[in-house]
Design a protein around this motif. Structure first.
Motif, PDB file in Angstrom:
ATOM      1  N   GLY A   1       0.639  -1.409  -0.008  1.00 19.83           N
ATOM      2  CA  GLY A   1      -0.108   0.103  -0.071  1.00 19.83           C
ATOM      3  C   GLY A   1       0.972   1.197  -0.003  1.00 19.83           C
ATOM      4  O   GLY A   1       1.706   1.531   0.724  1.00 19.83           O
ATOM      5  N   THR A   2       0.478   2.100  -0.934  1.00 16.22           N
ATOM      6  CA  THR A   2       1.044   3.588  -1.012  1.00 16.22           C
ATOM      7  C   THR A   2      -0.131   4.658  -0.705  1.00 16.22           C
ATOM      8  O   THR A   2      -1.211   4.379  -1.110  1.00 16.22           O
ATOM      9  CB  THR A   2       1.798   4.021  -2.101  1.00 16.22           C
ATOM     10  N   PRO A   3       0.177   5.955  -0.091  1.00 13.12           N
ATOM     11  CA  PRO A   3      -0.982   6.640   0.093  1.00 13.12           C
ATOM     12  C   PRO A   3      -1.506   7.274  -1.216  1.00 13.12           C
ATOM     13  O   PRO A   3      -0.965   7.459  -2.057  1.00 13.12           O
ATOM     14  CB  PRO A   3      -0.338   7.739   0.917  1.00 13.12           C
ATOM     15  N   ILE A   4      -2.702   7.389  -1.001  1.00 11.78           N
ATOM     16  CA  ILE A   4      -3.732   7.841  -2.421  1.00 11.78           C
ATOM     17  C   ILE A   4      -3.029   9.305  -2.533  1.00 11.78           C
ATOM     18  O   ILE A   4      -2.886   9.774  -3.563  1.00 11.78           O
ATOM     19  CB  ILE A   4      -5.183   7.869  -2.111  1.00 11.78           C
ATOM     20  N   TYR A   5      -3.145  10.070  -1.327  1.00 16.98           N
ATOM     21  CA  TYR A   5      -2.746  11.556  -1.014  1.00 16.98           C
ATOM     22  C   TYR A   5      -1.491  11.492  -0.127  1.00 16.98           C
ATOM     23  O   TYR A   5      -1.548  11.440   0.898  1.00 16.98           O
ATOM     24  CB  TYR A   5      -3.925  12.105  -0.477  1.00 16.98           C
ATOM     25  N   PRO A   6      -0.448  11.735  -0.882  1.00 19.15           N
ATOM     26  CA  PRO A   6       0.892  11.879   0.002  1.00 19.15           C
ATOM     27  C   PRO A   6       0.922  12.615   1.074  1.00 19.15           C
ATOM     28  O   PRO A   6       1.426  12.353   2.112  1.00 19.15           O
ATOM     29  CB  PRO A   6       2.014  11.916  -0.968  1.00 19.15           C
TER      30      PRO A   6
ATOM     31  N   ARG B   1      -5.807   9.095   4.641  1.00 20.82           N
ATOM     32  CA  ARG B   1      -7.109   8.986   3.870  1.00 20.82           C
ATOM     33  C   ARG B   1      -7.218   7.479   3.073  1.00 20.82           C
ATOM     34  O   ARG B   1      -8.172   7.244   2.235  1.00 20.82           O
ATOM     35  CB  ARG B   1      -7.322  10.420   2.914  1.00 20.82           C
ATOM     36  N   GLY B   2      -6.410   6.773   3.191  1.00 23.69           N
ATOM     37  CA  GLY B   2      -6.023   5.450   2.788  1.00 23.69           C
ATOM     38  C   GLY B   2      -5.190   5.188   1.616  1.00 23.69           C
ATOM     39  O   GLY B   2      -4.617   6.227   1.077  1.00 23.69           O
ATOM     40  N   SER B   3      -4.787   4.059   1.216  1.00 25.87           N
ATOM     41  CA  SER B   3      -3.900   3.717   0.258  1.00 25.87           C
ATOM     42  C   SER B   3      -4.594   3.061  -1.125  1.00 25.87           C
ATOM     43  O   SER B   3      -5.493   2.544  -1.181  1.00 25.87           O
ATOM     44  CB  SER B   3      -2.887   2.517   1.084  1.00 25.87           C
ATOM     45  N   ARG B   4      -3.630   3.029  -2.032  1.00 23.84           N
ATOM     46  CA  ARG B   4      -3.988   2.178  -3.219  1.00 23.84           C
ATOM     47  C   ARG B   4      -2.758   0.877  -3.178  1.00 23.84           C
ATOM     48  O   ARG B   4      -1.841   1.153  -2.627  1.00 23.84           O
ATOM     49  CB  ARG B   4      -3.868   2.909  -4.448  1.00 23.84           C
ATOM     50  N   TYR B   5      -3.189  -0.148  -3.493  1.00 21.67           N
ATOM     51  CA  TYR B   5      -2.357  -1.365  -3.338  1.00 21.67           C
ATOM     52  C   TYR B   5      -2.262  -2.175  -4.655  1.00 21.67           C
ATOM     53  O   TYR B   5      -2.957  -1.891  -5.675  1.00 21.67           O
ATOM     54  CB  TYR B   5      -3.593  -2.596  -2.368  1.00 21.67           C
ATOM     55  N   ALA B   6      -0.892  -2.574  -4.433  1.00 13.66           N
ATOM     56  CA  ALA B   6      -0.488  -3.610  -5.955  1.00 13.66           C
ATOM     57  C   ALA B   6      -0.448  -4.855  -5.245  1.00 13.66           C
ATOM     58  O   ALA B   6      -0.082  -5.092  -3.924  1.00 13.66           O
ATOM     59  CB  ALA B   6       0.898  -3.013  -6.070  1.00 13.66           C
ATOM     60  N   ILE B   7      -0.337  -5.973  -6.040  1.00 11.29           N
ATOM     61  CA  ILE B   7      -0.356  -7.159  -5.511  1.00 11.29           C
ATOM     62  C   ILE B   7       1.071  -7.740  -5.991  1.00 11.29           C
ATOM     63  O   ILE B   7       1.496  -7.906  -7.029  1.00 11.29           O
ATOM     64  CB  ILE B   7      -1.437  -7.983  -5.942  1.00 11.29           C
ATOM     65  N   ALA B   8       1.714  -8.541  -4.905  1.00 14.32           N
ATOM     66  CA  ALA B   8       2.865  -9.114  -5.202  1.00 14.32           C
ATOM     67  C   ALA B   8       3.061 -10.428  -4.689  1.00 14.32           C
ATOM     68  O   ALA B   8       2.360 -10.990  -3.925  1.00 14.32           O
ATOM     69  CB  ALA B   8       4.162  -8.170  -4.192  1.00 14.32           C
ATOM     70  N   ASP B   9       4.163 -10.978  -5.069  1.00 11.47           N
ATOM     71  CA  ASP B   9       4.436 -12.457  -4.617  1.00 11.47           C
ATOM     72  C   ASP B   9       5.237 -12.422  -3.349  1.00 11.47           C
ATOM     73  O   ASP B   9       6.040 -11.736  -3.446  1.00 11.47           O
ATOM     74  CB  ASP B   9       5.299 -13.376  -5.952  1.00 11.47           C
ATOM     75  N   ALA B  10       4.917 -13.057  -2.522  1.00 11.08           N
ATOM     76  CA  ALA B  10       5.529 -13.189  -1.171  1.00 11.08           C
ATOM     77  C   ALA B  10       6.675 -13.570  -1.077  1.00 11.08           C
ATOM     78  O   ALA B  10       7.530 -13.532  -0.153  1.00 11.08           O
ATOM     79  CB  ALA B  10       4.413 -13.687  -0.080  1.00 11.08           C
TER      80      ALA B  10
END
Length: 652
Positions: free
Chosen positions: A345-350, A355-364
């Motif tokens: 997750g990285t912040p939608i508004y830095p 205010r929340g994050s947007r997420y990328a999916i990664a191989d663990a």
């Protein structure tokens, strides 16, 4: 007792289940005289109901439905309650929001009568709520444990944690208490042991463990403790001394550190110095990973989430059991999703990360990013898919991080979950069910029938992702102009007009909803609820307003309309509320000296029995007290009420 035949219920309907309620008039309203009855009518059998052999006015309400829709218990052994394909479902009714259960075909199997209802558990029991208390029912809707408890937790190893005003204890699947006393805190059974604590004089707390029979298998002697896992638990003996114990309380290893966390996959997070960095210990107490993190979470699937940011910042990453960085510690959030996948997750508004994050999916395992779709929420994987939502839709993704072939795809923000053979969708605060092919089987109703020609229609207003309101439209008002005025006013009161337009708010989010609080004769009382959450705040602020509408005239009543002109109703009501605060222990939370009386336009609502006055949070009590409400029976204030007035006559 008088036995009265129910004429016409046994003719040509075949096998069906009959629900019967008997009510008695007490001079002011109908009161339930008998609990709900269920009778199985087979073929041409005659049906009877019993009423008291004493003077009075009685009413018999009944409903029936085909038996095949209710034949869900294995008839071989009625007491052997196993999993059945029933799903909790909320219904908006004129009595308010009530929960019942549907089957895989979307048919109502257990009628909506609960304030809340949970999924059926493996033992065939479900937790339900009535009048603010929890009980248990079986898959025929029969009451197995009366709704008298403050809380009932899910069953674990044949036991459930229950609480009442005296404390916590364990019950078995028949509702029988298995503990000899109440505890200040009690966890569910894990590997035959239930963690509890009890308070001592001076505020000191000691932890111990119960067995499944409610006996104290390990006495309360620890300053802190965790649940058992794989036969062991970590306990705190004293300051700077922790131990790993077995289920008999025997010490397997002792650790002399300021902090030692729970054992997970053979490693324990720890701090070597007070307020120092975190690392991981082997079971024998040797250091596996040197202290270097500002937080260290338990291991799962051979990996653990760690944080390296100072001063309570966020710089999360993922390590393996050797401490090797699989994912660099630079993300605002890292969530382990199971099945070898993580969400980054990285912040939608830095400048506003709260205010929340947007997420990328990664191989663990490798750390490779699989998908950079702008996901706004991600849930754990289950059966190869995970529920997610973006700015527009809720859907499943597969293990590649891409949109899965598994339907459904639903406009709005929420979650999808597997419920037996169906998929449950909780999206934009509404519930629906779909089959595995994506066909909608059931959805929450949007029309609340009152009495012909009246009904209340639900409308949705969602101009952006941070603003969602469901507002009421009253249908059936004969005069077109009056109808328009009523509904325009309701829309404005619901804050569903103009608010939120022009993109996402930079300051707050808002949700609004409504329910029917009371309906009788020509009076409709609607409860309008809202919740405003300023971004970055510790909590939001709830709002509540009751509107009282005469469906014939379209008039919105105020508190003063209930009373005789010139009457000193403010003084009298203020006095009654003051006495309740002074004498009723349930109002002990009211701030001392804060109550100064009510106002002429005090927030209120009515039902057939009483007037209710309430206050907003912080007005006279702490935020956690919600909306302090005071019930005033009409009998106490009949001398003040204008019984010939328009308001009173609208529902009498």
């Amino acid at each position: 007792m008088i036995r009265m035949r129910l004429n016409g219920l046994d003719s040509g309907q075949g096998d069906h289940l009959l629900h019967v309620e008997v009510w008695k008039w007490d001079g002011m309203s109908w009161k339930a005289w008998l609990d709900q009855q269920q009778s199985f009518i087979r073929g041409e059998e005659e049906q009877f109901v019993t009423i008291p052999a004493e003077p009075g006015l009685y009413r018999v309400d009944y409903s029936s439905r085909p038996w095949e829709a209710l034949s869900l218990v294995d008839q071989g052994d009625e007491n052997d309650l196993r999993v059945t394909t029933l799903h909790p479902a909320p219904f908006k009714l004129k009595e308010g929001m009530l929960w019942g259960y549907i089957n895989d075909d979307g048919k109502t199997v257990i009628e909506p009568r609960f304030e809340y209802a949970e999924e059926f558990q493996e033992n065939g029991l479900a937790i339900v709520q009535l009048k603010g208390h929890s009980g248990l029912i079986d898959n025929m809707g029969r009451e197995k444990v009366k709704p008298i408890y403050s809380f009932i937790g899910p069953f674990s190893e044949g036991r459930a944690v229950v609480s009442d005003e005296k404390g916590y204890f364990l019950i078995d699947e028949k509702g029988k208490t298995v503990t000899s006393k109440r505890y200040d805190f009690l966890n569910s059974l894990q590997e035959g042991r239930a963690l509890f604590y009890t308070g001592l004089e001076g505020g000191k707390i000691l932890y111990g463990y119960l067995d499944r029979h409610g006996k104290e298998a390990i006495p309360a002697e620890y300053e802190d403790a965790g649940d058992f896992k794989e036969g062991t638990a970590v306990v705190k003996i004293s300051s700077g001394e922790f131990a790993l114990i077995d289920t008999e309380g025997r010490k397997l290893h002792t650790y002399n550190h300021p902090y030692v966390g729970s054992l997970s996959e053979g490693l324990l997070p720890f701090q070597e110095t007070e307020n120092g960095k975190y690392g991981y210990l082997q079971i024998d107490g040797t250091i596996a990973i040197q202290p270097q993190f500002t937080s260290a979470l338990p291991f799962s699937e051979g990996r653990a989430v760690i944080n390296t940011a100072e001063n309570y910042g966020n710089a999360y990453g993922l390590i393996d059991k050797q401490g090797k960085r699989i994912i660099p510690a630079r993300y605002y959030e890292v969530q382990q999703l199971g099945e070898g996948r993580v969400a980054l997750g990285t912040p939608i508004y830095p400048d506003q990360p709260y205010r929340g994050s947007r997420y990328a999916i990664a191989d663990a395992e490798s750390g490779q990013i699989l998908s950079n779709q702008p996901l706004l929420a991600v849930n754990n994987y289950d059966r190869g898919v995970a529920s997610v939502h973006d700015a527009k839709e809720t859907y499943f993704i597969d293990r590649s991080g891409n949109r899965a072939a598994q339907p459904p795809v639903i406009p709005g923000s929420g979650t999808l979950s597997f419920s037996g053979n169906l998929i449950r969708a909780d999206v934009d605060q509404r519930t629906a069910y779909y089959n595995r092919m994506g066909k909608q089987i059931w959805k929450q109703n949007t029309v609340i029938p009152l009495r012909p020609p009246y009904s209340v229609l639900e409308k949705k207003y969602k101009p952006n992702a941070d603003y969602l309101v469901y507002y009421p439209i009253v249908e059936g008002i004969a005069n077109v102009e009056v109808s328009r005025e009523v509904n325009n006013r309701l829309r404005k009161l619901s804050l569903a007009e103009g608010a939120g337009i022009g993109g996402a708010s930079k300051e707050f989010s808002y949700t609004g909803d409504f329910s029917v609080a009371f309906f009788r004769k020509n009076l409709l009382v609607l409860e309008l609820n809202g919740y405003k959450f300023p971004f970055g705040a510790a909590h939001g602020m709830p709002t509540r307003e009751y509107v009282h509408i005469n469906l014939r005239s379209g008039k919105f009543y105020e508190l003063r309309d209930l009373f005789k002109p010139g009457s000193k109703y403010v003084e009298k009501l203020s006095e009654i509320v003051g006495k309740q605060i002074a004498n009723d222990p349930q109002y002990s939370y009211v701030f001392p000296g804060s109550y100064k009386g009510i106002t002429a336009n005090q927030p209120f609502y009515v039902d057939e029995q009483a007037l209710y006055l309430y206050f907003a949070p912080y007005d006279i009590a702490p935020y956690v007290a919600g909306f302090p409400t005071f019930r005033i029976p009409y009998a106490e204030i009949m001398g003040l009420i204008s019984t010939e007035g328009d308001f009173w006559q609208s529902y009498h």
